[in-house]
Design a protein around this motif. Structure first.
Motif, short mmCIF file in Angstrom:
data_model
loop_
_atom_site.label_atom_id
_atom_site.label_comp_id
_atom_site.label_asym_id
_atom_site.label_seq_id
_atom_site.Cartn_x
_atom_site.Cartn_y
_atom_site.Cartn_z
N GLU A 70 0.84 -1.20 0.00
CA GLU A 70 0.00 0.00 0.00
C GLU A 70 0.87 1.24 0.00
OE1 GLU A 70 -4.22 -0.59 2.09
OE2 GLU A 70 -2.54 -0.85 3.47
N SER A 71 0.48 2.20 -0.77
CA SER A 71 1.15 3.51 -0.84
C SER A 71 2.57 3.44 -1.39
CB SER A 71 1.15 4.21 0.52
OG SER A 71 -0.17 4.33 0.99
N ALA A 72 2.93 2.35 -2.08
CA ALA A 72 4.25 2.28 -2.70
C ALA A 72 4.39 3.33 -3.80
CB ALA A 72 4.51 0.89 -3.26
N PHE A 73 3.29 3.55 -4.51
CA PHE A 73 3.31 4.49 -5.62
C PHE A 73 2.22 5.54 -5.45
CE2 PHE A 73 4.64 0.58 -8.23
CZ PHE A 73 5.99 0.82 -8.03
N THR A 74 2.57 6.77 -5.74
CA THR A 74 1.57 7.84 -5.78
C THR A 74 0.80 7.73 -7.10
OG1 THR A 74 3.02 9.40 -6.94
CG2 THR A 74 3.16 9.37 -4.50
N ASP A 78 3.23 8.53 -9.74
CA ASP A 78 4.13 7.41 -10.02
C ASP A 78 3.45 6.40 -10.93
OD1 ASP A 78 6.18 8.35 -8.31
OD2 ASP A 78 5.46 7.14 -6.61
N LYS A 79 2.19 6.09 -10.63
CA LYS A 79 1.46 5.10 -11.42
C LYS A 79 1.32 5.56 -12.87
CE LYS A 79 -1.06 3.19 -7.50
NZ LYS A 79 -2.36 3.03 -6.84
N GLU A 80 1.02 6.82 -13.05
CA GLU A 80 0.89 7.35 -14.41
C GLU A 80 2.23 7.30 -15.14
OE1 GLU A 80 -0.43 11.40 -16.74
OE2 GLU A 80 -1.46 10.88 -14.88
N GLN A 81 3.30 7.74 -14.46
CA GLN A 81 4.63 7.73 -15.10
C GLN A 81 5.07 6.30 -15.42
OE1 GLN A 81 7.23 9.86 -12.45
NE2 GLN A 81 6.30 11.84 -12.92
N LEU A 82 4.88 5.38 -14.49
CA LEU A 82 5.26 3.99 -14.74
C LEU A 82 4.42 3.40 -15.87
CD1 LEU A 82 6.96 1.54 -14.18
CD2 LEU A 82 5.49 1.03 -12.21
N ASP A 120 -2.83 -2.44 -4.86
CA ASP A 120 -2.21 -2.11 -3.58
C ASP A 120 -2.58 -3.18 -2.56
OD1 ASP A 120 -1.22 0.20 -4.73
OD2 ASP A 120 -2.81 1.48 -3.94
N MET A 121 -1.57 -3.79 -1.98
CA MET A 121 -1.78 -4.89 -1.05
C MET A 121 -1.57 -4.41 0.39
SD MET A 121 -2.44 -7.08 -3.37
CE MET A 121 -2.62 -8.54 -2.37
N ALA A 146 13.26 0.01 -13.05
CA ALA A 146 14.28 0.35 -12.05
C ALA A 146 14.00 1.61 -11.24
CB ALA A 146 15.66 0.42 -12.71
N PRO A 147 13.65 2.74 -11.84
CA PRO A 147 13.45 3.95 -11.03
C PRO A 147 12.31 3.83 -10.01
CG PRO A 147 13.63 4.53 -13.36
CD PRO A 147 13.52 3.04 -13.28
N PHE A 148 11.38 2.92 -10.27
CA PHE A 148 10.22 2.78 -9.40
C PHE A 148 10.33 1.60 -8.44
CE2 PHE A 148 8.96 5.03 -13.17
CZ PHE A 148 8.21 6.08 -12.66
#
Length: 146
Positions: free
Chosen positions: A10-14, A17-21, A47-48, A93-95
């Motif tokens: 949970e909350s690993a990605f904003t 972040d999700k859009e960029q990834l 999100d787990m 890698a960046p994420f």
């Protein structure tokens, strides 16, 4: 269709972040797979909650698991498979790696004849109809030929 499921703490990605990834993942296919239509690429983030991802029988709240299903293109050549995995690791890698997560990724390949888009049989790879779908970024009805 490349379909990606990304299981994360949970909350690993904003949302950013999700859009960029998702854009990085989409570019894998539009840059390397002969201008595959962008709408073919689907990315689902799951999100787990803490203590729901177990690795080796122990909770791992720092683990990201990525499951990919390829349908629109198949990779028969071992060198192509290796290159694909290398590019995927670079895009992730960046994420993932650079943020210190543990991770795993795998790809399944589904036969193209077991796939439909809005009820349509997808056009053959690199055909004029597929190029139209890429240009329009949506499925366009067409006549199937023999």
């Amino acid at each position: 269709m490349p379909y990606w499921e990304i299981f994360t703490p949970e909350s690993a990605f904003t949302p950013q972040d999700k859009e960029q990834l998702s854009q990085r993942i989409t570019s894998l296919y539009t840059d390397y797979a002969y201008d595959l239509p962008k709408f073919y690429v689907v990315v689902l983030f799951k999100d787990m909650p803490a203590d729901t991802m177990y690795v080796g029988g122990k909770a791992n709240n720092n683990f990201i698991r990525i499951r990919v299903d390829h349908i629109a293109r198949q990779m028969d050549d071992p060198e192509m498979r290796f290159l694909c995995m290398e590019v995927i690791e670079e895009k992730l890698a960046p994420f993932v790696k650079d943020r210190g997560y543990d991770w795993e990724v795998h790809i399944d390949e589904t036969p193209m004849d077991l796939w439909r888009v809005e009820g349509l049989v997808p056009p053959p790879p690199e055909s004029d109809v597929e190029k139209l779908w890429a240009k329009e970024n949506r499925p366009v009805p067409y006549e199937l030929t023999g």
